[in-house]
Design a protein around this motif. Sequence first.
Motif: not given
Length: 137
Positions: A114-124
Motif C-alpha cells: 500500500p502507498p505510504a500515507a502522505p506527510a502531514p501538511t506543515p503548520e505554517d
Amino acid sequence: MSMASEFKEFALKGNVMDLAVGVIIGGAFGKIIDSMVGDIIMPIIGKIIGNVDFSNMYVALSGQAAGLSLADAKKAGSVLAYGNFLTISINFLILAFVIFQMVKMMNRMKKAEPPAAPAPTPEDVVLLREIRDALKK
C-alpha cells in the motif's frame, strides 16, 4: 579513519551482505539447474531425438577415429564439443527464465504494497492557507 575500519564498515553494510548471500544461493541454485538439465532434460531430449547422447557429441578437428568418447577424443587431439555447448546453452536458458520469473514476482510484490500515507501538511502552510482564505472574503 584507518583502512581496516573503512573495510569493516564497507563489509558489514547490508547491501554487501545481501550480495554475498545472493551469490552463495545463486551458486547452489546453479548446481541444481545443472543437474536438472544434465540428468533429466537432456536425456529426455536425446531419447526423443533417437537415443542421442549429447555429452559425447563432437567434431574431431585432429583426425581422431570415429566412435571415441569425448574424453578419449580430447586426449587424442582437438575437438569441437558442440553437445556440451548445447547442454550449457539450455542450462543458461532455464536459469535465465527462472531468474526472470523471480524478478517479475518480486516486482509484483513491491507494487502490491500500500502507498505510504502522505506527510502531514506543515503548520505554517496551513496557517498561510487560512490567511489567504480569510483575505478572499
